[in-house]
Write a protein that holds these residues in place. Sequence first.
Motif, PDB file in Angstrom:
ATOM      1  N   LEU A 109      -3.480  -1.778  44.063  1.00 56.38           N
ATOM      2  CA  LEU A 109      -2.184  -2.431  43.925  1.00 56.38           C
ATOM      3  C   LEU A 109      -1.317  -2.304  45.175  1.00 56.38           C
ATOM      4  N   ARG A 110      -1.490  -1.237  45.924  1.00 55.50           N
ATOM      5  CA  ARG A 110      -0.655  -1.010  47.114  1.00 55.50           C
ATOM      6  C   ARG A 110      -0.736  -2.166  48.100  1.00 55.50           C
ATOM      7  N   ASP A 169     -18.420   5.761  43.112  1.00 55.99           N
ATOM      8  CA  ASP A 169     -17.459   5.871  44.210  1.00 55.99           C
ATOM      9  C   ASP A 169     -16.908   4.556  44.758  1.00 55.99           C
ATOM     10  N   PRO A 170     -16.590   3.564  43.926  1.00 58.93           N
ATOM     11  CA  PRO A 170     -15.964   2.371  44.499  1.00 58.93           C
ATOM     12  C   PRO A 170     -14.529   2.638  44.964  1.00 58.93           C
ATOM     13  N   ILE A 171     -13.933   3.707  44.423  1.00 58.02           N
ATOM     14  CA  ILE A 171     -12.569   4.087  44.798  1.00 58.02           C
ATOM     15  C   ILE A 171     -12.650   5.359  45.624  1.00 58.02           C
ATOM     16  N   ASP A 206      -2.804   3.505  42.645  1.00 56.35           N
ATOM     17  CA  ASP A 206      -2.845   2.669  41.447  1.00 56.35           C
ATOM     18  C   ASP A 206      -3.787   1.495  41.667  1.00 56.35           C
ATOM     19  N   TYR A 207      -4.621   1.233  40.650  1.00 53.64           N
ATOM     20  CA  TYR A 207      -5.609   0.168  40.723  1.00 53.64           C
ATOM     21  C   TYR A 207      -5.539  -0.667  39.451  1.00 53.64           C
ATOM     22  N   TRP A 227      -4.969   1.782  36.420  1.00 50.50           N
ATOM     23  CA  TRP A 227      -5.523   3.129  36.523  1.00 50.50           C
ATOM     24  C   TRP A 227      -4.893   3.837  37.701  1.00 50.50           C
ATOM     25  N   THR A 228      -4.241   4.955  37.431  1.00 52.51           N
ATOM     26  CA  THR A 228      -3.688   5.790  38.495  1.00 52.51           C
ATOM     27  C   THR A 228      -4.708   6.872  38.807  1.00 52.51           C
TER      28      THR A 228
END
Length: 124
Positions: A50-51, A73-75, A80-81, A97-98
């Motif tokens: 989101l950023r 591990d995509p993140i 925040d996503y 999702w935070t």
Amino acid sequence: MRRRDALRTGGVLLGTALAGCTLHPPTVADIVIDNRVHADRTVTITVTRLRDGERVLAETVDLTSSGRTTFHDPITESGDYRVSVVVADGPSGTYTWTVPQRADPAQLTIIVRSDSISFNTVDQ
């Protein structure tokens, strides 16, 4: 005695200098999609940070009856996503999702049912 004092002081200084190196390991997060339907399903998932609006994951997968798939591990950073899931000829859902900065991997489990999708975070 001076040599011991020097070694002791050197050890303290080295320990202090390296102390921050392991306090904040990289954040990683896994995403699991679990098909709770007794039929094959085609699921599309999109994860957007989101950023800055960057899409970090966009995949379409075919899940067998009662099957599951894991995206490892995509993140790779906290924040925040928006997680969007669409099941072909089925339900869809969106979840914010935070993902915290943490040492252990975070996990989001997405459960696909015949008429709904649920999102559950798991501490590992």
